[in-house]
Design a protein around this motif. Structure first.
Motif, PDB file in Angstrom:
ATOM      1  N   ASP A   7      -2.632  -2.416 -25.199  1.00  0.00           N
ATOM      2  CA  ASP A   7      -3.169  -1.727 -24.026  1.00  0.00           C
ATOM      3  C   ASP A   7      -2.080  -1.611 -22.954  1.00  0.00           C
ATOM      4  OD1 ASP A   7      -4.983  -0.454 -22.424  1.00  0.00           O
ATOM      5  OD2 ASP A   7      -6.461  -2.075 -22.431  1.00  0.00           O
ATOM      6  N   GLU A   8      -2.326  -0.727 -21.988  1.00  0.00           N
ATOM      7  CA  GLU A   8      -1.362  -0.505 -20.913  1.00  0.00           C
ATOM      8  C   GLU A   8      -2.067  -0.662 -19.575  1.00  0.00           C
ATOM      9  OE1 GLU A   8       1.628   2.997 -19.179  1.00  0.00           O
ATOM     10  OE2 GLU A   8       0.404   3.358 -20.974  1.00  0.00           O
ATOM     11  N   ILE A   9      -1.480  -1.471 -18.687  1.00  0.00           N
ATOM     12  CA  ILE A   9      -2.076  -1.716 -17.373  1.00  0.00           C
ATOM     13  C   ILE A   9      -1.725  -0.547 -16.451  1.00  0.00           C
ATOM     14  CG2 ILE A   9      -2.272  -3.331 -15.454  1.00  0.00           C
ATOM     15  CD1 ILE A   9      -3.080  -4.485 -18.197  1.00  0.00           C
ATOM     16  N   LYS A  10      -2.780   0.139 -15.957  1.00  0.00           N
ATOM     17  CA  LYS A  10      -2.574   1.294 -15.068  1.00  0.00           C
ATOM     18  C   LYS A  10      -2.709   0.901 -13.598  1.00  0.00           C
ATOM     19  CE  LYS A  10      -2.338   4.472 -18.364  1.00  0.00           C
ATOM     20  NZ  LYS A  10      -1.118   5.271 -18.592  1.00  0.00           N
ATOM     21  N   ARG A  11      -3.740   0.093 -13.316  1.00  0.00           N
ATOM     22  CA  ARG A  11      -4.048  -0.230 -11.918  1.00  0.00           C
ATOM     23  C   ARG A  11      -4.712  -1.598 -11.859  1.00  0.00           C
ATOM     24  NH1 ARG A  11      -8.555   1.727  -8.476  1.00  0.00           N
ATOM     25  NH2 ARG A  11      -9.272   2.921 -10.286  1.00  0.00           N
ATOM     26  N   ILE A  12      -4.450  -2.318 -10.765  1.00  0.00           N
ATOM     27  CA  ILE A  12      -5.092  -3.617 -10.540  1.00  0.00           C
ATOM     28  C   ILE A  12      -5.624  -3.632  -9.116  1.00  0.00           C
ATOM     29  CG2 ILE A  12      -4.762  -6.126 -10.432  1.00  0.00           C
ATOM     30  CD1 ILE A  12      -2.366  -5.793 -12.321  1.00  0.00           C
ATOM     31  N   GLU A  13      -6.882  -4.055  -8.988  1.00  0.00           N
ATOM     32  CA  GLU A  13      -7.458  -4.339  -7.668  1.00  0.00           C
ATOM     33  C   GLU A  13      -7.974  -5.769  -7.716  1.00  0.00           C
ATOM     34  OE1 GLU A  13     -10.411  -1.636  -6.350  1.00  0.00           O
ATOM     35  OE2 GLU A  13      -9.111   0.134  -6.500  1.00  0.00           O
ATOM     36  N   ALA A  14      -7.694  -6.519  -6.667  1.00  0.00           N
ATOM     37  CA  ALA A  14      -8.066  -7.926  -6.767  1.00  0.00           C
ATOM     38  C   ALA A  14      -8.205  -8.580  -5.411  1.00  0.00           C
ATOM     39  CB  ALA A  14      -6.995  -8.676  -7.573  1.00  0.00           C
ATOM     40  N   VAL A  15      -9.099  -9.536  -5.373  1.00  0.00           N
ATOM     41  CA  VAL A  15      -9.151 -10.507  -4.276  1.00  0.00           C
ATOM     42  C   VAL A  15      -8.580 -11.783  -4.885  1.00  0.00           C
ATOM     43  CG1 VAL A  15     -10.607 -11.863  -2.761  1.00  0.00           C
ATOM     44  CG2 VAL A  15     -11.089  -9.442  -3.116  1.00  0.00           C
ATOM     45  N   LEU A  16      -7.376 -12.141  -4.455  1.00  0.00           N
ATOM     46  CA  LEU A  16      -6.619 -13.194  -5.139  1.00  0.00           C
ATOM     47  C   LEU A  16      -6.475 -14.472  -4.337  1.00  0.00           C
ATOM     48  CD1 LEU A  16      -3.768 -10.990  -6.633  1.00  0.00           C
ATOM     49  CD2 LEU A  16      -5.672 -12.049  -7.861  1.00  0.00           C
ATOM     50  N   SER A  17      -7.071 -14.511  -3.158  1.00  0.00           N
ATOM     51  CA  SER A  17      -6.970 -15.713  -2.351  1.00  0.00           C
ATOM     52  C   SER A  17      -8.347 -16.341  -2.191  1.00  0.00           C
ATOM     53  CB  SER A  17      -6.377 -15.403  -0.971  1.00  0.00           C
ATOM     54  OG  SER A  17      -6.446 -16.546  -0.154  1.00  0.00           O
ATOM     55  N   GLY A  18      -8.553 -17.461  -2.884  1.00  0.00           N
ATOM     56  CA  GLY A  18      -9.807 -18.194  -2.704  1.00  0.00           C
ATOM     57  C   GLY A  18      -9.936 -18.662  -1.280  1.00  0.00           C
ATOM     58  N   THR A  19      -8.790 -18.965  -0.661  1.00  0.00           N
ATOM     59  CA  THR A  19      -8.793 -19.423   0.727  1.00  0.00           C
ATOM     60  C   THR A  19      -9.317 -18.332   1.653  1.00  0.00           C
ATOM     61  OG1 THR A  19      -6.874 -20.824   0.281  1.00  0.00           O
ATOM     62  CG2 THR A  19      -7.328 -20.291   2.586  1.00  0.00           C
ATOM     63  N   LEU A  20      -8.728 -17.127   1.565  1.00  0.00           N
ATOM     64  CA  LEU A  20      -9.127 -16.051   2.462  1.00  0.00           C
ATOM     65  C   LEU A  20     -10.556 -15.606   2.187  1.00  0.00           C
ATOM     66  CD1 LEU A  20      -5.816 -13.998   2.570  1.00  0.00           C
ATOM     67  CD2 LEU A  20      -6.895 -15.205   4.473  1.00  0.00           C
ATOM     68  N   ASN A  21     -10.955 -15.621   0.923  1.00  0.00           N
ATOM     69  CA  ASN A  21     -12.334 -15.251   0.631  1.00  0.00           C
ATOM     70  C   ASN A  21     -13.297 -16.269   1.221  1.00  0.00           C
ATOM     71  OD1 ASN A  21     -13.898 -13.183  -0.635  1.00  0.00           O
ATOM     72  ND2 ASN A  21     -14.597 -14.729  -2.094  1.00  0.00           N
ATOM     73  N   PHE A  22     -12.947 -17.542   1.111  1.00  0.00           N
ATOM     74  CA  PHE A  22     -13.760 -18.600   1.702  1.00  0.00           C
ATOM     75  C   PHE A  22     -13.862 -18.393   3.217  1.00  0.00           C
ATOM     76  CE2 PHE A  22     -14.181 -22.643   3.885  1.00  0.00           C
ATOM     77  CZ  PHE A  22     -15.189 -23.305   3.182  1.00  0.00           C
ATOM     78  N   VAL A  23     -12.696 -18.127   3.838  1.00  0.00           N
ATOM     79  CA  VAL A  23     -12.654 -17.981   5.298  1.00  0.00           C
ATOM     80  C   VAL A  23     -13.524 -16.810   5.755  1.00  0.00           C
ATOM     81  CG1 VAL A  23     -11.160 -17.342   7.240  1.00  0.00           C
ATOM     82  CG2 VAL A  23     -10.419 -19.111   5.612  1.00  0.00           C
ATOM     83  N   PHE A  24     -13.370 -15.636   5.106  1.00  0.00           N
ATOM     84  CA  PHE A  24     -14.113 -14.464   5.573  1.00  0.00           C
ATOM     85  C   PHE A  24     -15.577 -14.503   5.153  1.00  0.00           C
ATOM     86  CE2 PHE A  24      -9.788 -12.691   6.030  1.00  0.00           C
ATOM     87  CZ  PHE A  24      -9.854 -12.374   7.384  1.00  0.00           C
ATOM     88  N   ASN A  25     -15.913 -15.266   4.115  1.00  0.00           N
ATOM     89  CA  ASN A  25     -17.319 -15.448   3.758  1.00  0.00           C
ATOM     90  C   ASN A  25     -18.025 -16.397   4.714  1.00  0.00           C
ATOM     91  OD1 ASN A  25     -17.703 -13.732   1.573  1.00  0.00           O
ATOM     92  ND2 ASN A  25     -16.848 -15.188   0.107  1.00  0.00           N
ATOM     93  N   HIS A  26     -17.249 -17.282   5.360  1.00  0.00           N
ATOM     94  CA  HIS A  26     -17.851 -18.264   6.269  1.00  0.00           C
ATOM     95  C   HIS A  26     -17.698 -17.902   7.746  1.00  0.00           C
ATOM     96  CE1 HIS A  26     -17.883 -20.676   2.589  1.00  0.00           C
ATOM     97  NE2 HIS A  26     -18.718 -21.503   3.206  1.00  0.00           N
ATOM     98  N   TYR A  27     -16.860 -16.919   8.052  1.00  0.00           N
ATOM     99  CA  TYR A  27     -16.649 -16.561   9.448  1.00  0.00           C
ATOM    100  C   TYR A  27     -17.667 -15.493   9.852  1.00  0.00           C
ATOM    101  CZ  TYR A  27     -14.382 -14.918  13.720  1.00  0.00           C
ATOM    102  OH  TYR A  27     -14.124 -14.557  15.029  1.00  0.00           O
ATOM    103  N   ASP A  28     -18.601 -15.920  10.661  1.00  0.00           N
ATOM    104  CA  ASP A  28     -19.647 -14.981  11.120  1.00  0.00           C
ATOM    105  C   ASP A  28     -19.695 -14.876  12.636  1.00  0.00           C
ATOM    106  OD1 ASP A  28     -20.624 -17.436  11.830  1.00  0.00           O
ATOM    107  OD2 ASP A  28     -22.423 -17.338  10.552  1.00  0.00           O
TER     108      ASP A  28
END
Length: 818
Positions: free
Chosen positions: A631-652
């Motif tokens: 297979d050939e990789i054409k495009r990647i989209e990702a949320v790669l920081s557990g830290t930043l995801n944690f921060v923005f999921n908890h910051y309200d």
């Protein structure tokens, strides 16, 4: 009639001699026994040292003579009743006077000849045999002592005399036909030439004496009693898991003994093999053990054995000689001249290999003969060397031969491949190879420093059906490292039971201390052990890993330290696999990344860094599987920081942004310096690594970073960072409000598309695959030739000490299994 031979350790002292007497007494109740004995343990060495010191003008030889006398006096006094000691004590005293007179003569002349050496060395067996015979008599055995020189006839090649077999056999038969006794006691090692002058049969010659007698009288068996349980699958001093070989053929035993198995003196086997007499190797100190049986079946009967290989042996102090030159091609006689030259100097060739082009001949010899070999060969080919047809003899030293021996190897495909593969995977370079046409022996010449590792590697490959040993060297014992140690402890029994894998942590280091323990560091008390370790140094730690040269080694980096990443190349070049939680190496310059990958390939090691991107998520593994399957990789989209995801999921907005970041750090989700996460640098590294693993050449500077952090927050210390965030709270609230107004969530997204990469904070709407990502989860979307519209999704926890440690653990398992 049976023949028993007892070595020096078996008769080293009075206590041991009593054990020998018990063995002989038990056997003599059923059969007549011929007992051949060596000198008391260590006496032969003392005799030869006395002669050598005398020849050097060193009067310390008198101390050696006095020590020899005292050893024999003590043995007599412990073995023989007081009333019966005088004749033996007088014999010893008279003999010591003779020895001292010989040494005085050598001292005056400052010269010792091989003839004098033999005369001195022979006293050891001559004395011990008479003392043991007298001791047997006082223990109630009917014993007849016989001087071996009266029927072991040799040439005059002193120190390693050759036996006249026909005359010797005839005289032995005559003696035992004319004499009867329960026990015959005979000194080993010694003989006499045609003039009646004492000769010796070389080291191990007592075994040969016993074999000659056994063959001459057609003995029921020959039993060689040692201080070991039998022949072993490998030297137990080198391979801790070496096992006793229950049954081995004559030819296999001969091969093993020729290649370093010191349990048997090589010539011992031939006489009993010719008469098909079974040879038993037994332990004087554990007579109940079965030991090893050599031969004894009909010659065409194969020994049935569980393993393909019967044993592994080694010979050290080898020099490899190479005669090379274009003038050798197609010209007959070069090999003959080479071997004749070595033969004239009495230099034995232990291994031969020649290229099919006839451009070179390579032979292995004992390293001590190297100066003589070089001199005689260069002289023999002086004309060809002068005409540049042949190069001067090349020599390599500090080498050893490791041999794989087994009759079951014959015509069985794949044995050599397994052998070379196992050595190659552990970075053991083979300098020369030889395999006889009988296919009973595969010999390799390797560096002496690699012998221990090679023997363990081969023993594990061919004998260890129980378990494989894995040796870990771990740097970094913070949150993730400590969890890894805990998981290794928890899974230890499981790995042994289900994967037959014994994982041993041999070395550990944090930023302050480091320790090594070859047999394994306790996974229960490693913290206490580390506290008492030596000062930490990554340079010294890496050097020690290389110096220990242990099989199946893996270097595990659970740090974020640049200095640790700089030693990866040294590890890989020694075929030590690297498992890295540390992102610095894989995200360094492309040339450095490529170099490490190539080193791993060239040196049969593994360079694994799955946790660089998604903790325990199989992100890199999945990407590699896609590429390997075409297979050939054409495009990647990702949320790669557990830290930043944690921060923005908890910051309200109900708590300051700085407080949420602090919580993430306290719960172990952030890098040691949280700014690496919040600045986007950590995510940049991750998408860079994915792009490279997807087959693209990319540098860190090629990635666009749309940072959301105010510049004021990125200066100074970590404490200053938190204070600056508190001051910038309005900025963070504005980011949150804008996202809420757009009915979106804030996600720090990494993208890779058409060779370009970017990271930054984005508004993600509910219909987006990245929207429903909670807690510390990561997600990676692979758009490929096979997944053009609906991506292949890898999703799960992307931060935390436990999951990251489990990812490191998984890489360790991949490294050992691949």
């Amino acid at each position: 009639m049976q023949v028993f031979k007892f070595g020096g350790s078996s008769v080293a002292n009075a206590e041991n001699i009593k054990k020998v007497a018990a063995i002989v007494d038990n056997a003599a109740k059923k059969n007549s026994i011929v007992v051949v004995v060596s000198a008391l343990g260590g006496i032969t060495d003392l005799l030869l040292m006395a002669g050598k010191e005398a020849s050097e003008g060193n009067e310390d030889f008198r101390i050696k003579v006095a020590t020899i006398e005292q050893r024999h006096f003590e043995t007599i006094k412990e073995l023989i009743p007081i009333a019966s000691q005088s004749s033996l004590l007088s014999l010893v005293k008279k003999t010591m006077n003779e020895i001292e007179e010989i040494c005085n003569g050598i001292f005056l002349l400052r010269e010792i000849t091989p003839k004098n050496q033999d005369r001195l060395a022979a006293y050891g067996e001559w004395l011990s045999s008479q003392i043991i015979a007298d001791a047997f008599k006082h223990l109630g055995l009917f014993v007849q002592w016989k001087d071996a020189r009266q029927f072991i006839f040799t040439n005059s090649d002193y120190t390693h005399a050759e036996v006249h077999l026909e005359a010797t056999e005839k005289e032995i038969k005559k003696y035992f036909k004319e004499n009867k006794s329960n026990v015959f006691l005979i000194p080993g090692f010694i003989g006499a030439d045609e003039q009646g002058i004492t000769t010796t049969l070389g080291r191990g010659g007592s075994d040969y004496t016993a074999a000659l007698i056994a063959a001459a009288i057609d003995a029921e068996s020959l039993q060689v009693w040692k201080d070991v349980n039998g022949m072993m699958t490998a030297d137990p001093r080198l391979a801790a898991n070496a096992k006793v070989i229950e049954h081995i053929s004559y030819s296999e035993a001969m091969e093993l003994s020729h290649f370093g198995a010191k349990v048997l003196y090589p010539p011992t086997i031939q006489p009993v093999m010719n008469k098909n007499i079974p040879l038993y190797i037994k332990n004087t100190f554990a007579p109940e053990m079965a030991g090893t049986v050599v031969g004894g079946k009909t010659k065409d009967t194969k020994v049935v054995r569980e393993h393909i290989v019967s044993g592994i042996s080694s010979v050290n102090n080898i020099a490899l000689l190479s005669l090379e030159g274009s003038g050798m091609i197609g010209i007959p006689g070069f090999s003959k001249r080479l071997f004749e030259a070595l033969s004239k100097e009495r230099i034995n060739v232990v291994l031969i290999t020649q290229s099919s082009s006839e451009h070179s001949i390579c032979v292995a010899i004992d390293q001590k003969y190297l100066p003589a070999a070089k001199k005689v060969v260069d002289k023999t080919f002086a004309d060809e060397i002068a005409l540049n047809k042949v190069e001067p003899l090349k020599a390599e030293t500090h080498l050893s031969i490791v041999a794989l021996v087994g009759e079951n190897m014959k015509s069985l495909p794949g044995v050599s491949g397994r052998m070379f593969g196992a050595l190659g995977r552990n970075g053991i370079n083979i300098r020369a190879i030889a395999q006889g046409s009988s296919e009973k022996n595969i010999s390799t010449v390797i560096a002496t420093d690699d012998v221990r590792k090679a023997i363990n590697v081969l023993h594990e490959e061919f004998f260890e059906t129980i378990q494989k040993q894995l040796n870990l060297f771990i740097v970094g014992l913070g949150n993730v490292g400590a969890k890894l140690m805990e998981q290794l402890k928890q899974q230890h029994a499981f790995l042994i039971q289900h994967l037959k894998l014994n994982v041993s942590v041999v070395g550990i280091s944090n930023s302050r201390k480091m320790i090594f323990k070859e047999r394994g560091i306790s996974l229960s008390s490693w913290k206490e052990s580390l506290a008492g370790g030596e000062p930490a140094s990554i340079t010294e730690f890496a050097s020690e890993v290389i110096k220990r040269n242990m099989r199946n080694s893996i270097f595990v980096d659970v740090t974020a330290n640049k200095e640790v990443a700089r030693v990866y190349d040294k590890m890989l070049q020694k075929s030590i696999s690297v498992v890295a939680c540390n992102k610095i190496a894989a995200a360094s310059s492309f040339s450095e990344y490529k170099k490490l990958k190539e080193l791993a390939h060239v040196f049969n090691a593994r360079f694994l860094f799955e946790t660089n991107v998604g903790a325990a998520l199989p992100v890199i593994g999945t990407l590699n599987d896609l590429r390997r399957s075409g297979d050939e990789i054409k495009r990647i989209e990702a949320v790669l920081s557990g830290t930043l995801n944690f921060v923005f999921n908890h910051y309200d907005g109900s708590r300051p942004f700085a407080a949420v970041v602090k919580q993430a750090q306290e719960e172990g989700y952030t890098e040691p310096d949280p700014r690496l996460d919040l600045s986007g640098t950590d995510v940049m590294r991750k998408i860079l690594i994915l792009a490279r693993e997807a087959g693209y050449e990319m540098e860190m500077d090629d990635i666009t970073n749309h940072s959301f952090m105010p510049a004021s927050c990125m200066e100074g210390s970590v404490d200053a960072f938190y204070k600056a965030m508190e001051k910038e709270e309005a900025h963070f609230k504005n980011l949150l409000s804008a996202a809420q107004a757009a009915n979106s969530k804030l996600k720090f997204v990494a993208t890779f598309n058409e060779g370009k990469a970017a990271v930054g904070l984005q508004h993600v709407k509910p219909e987006n695959d990245l929207y429903h990502l909670y807690g510390k989860d990561n997600v990676v979307l692979f758009y490929t030739a096979r997944y053009p519209e609906q991506p292949l999704v890898v999703k799960g926890a992307g931060a935390g000490a436990d999951v990251t440690a489990s990812g490191v653990f998984a890489d360790i398992m991949r490294a050992v299994n691949e």
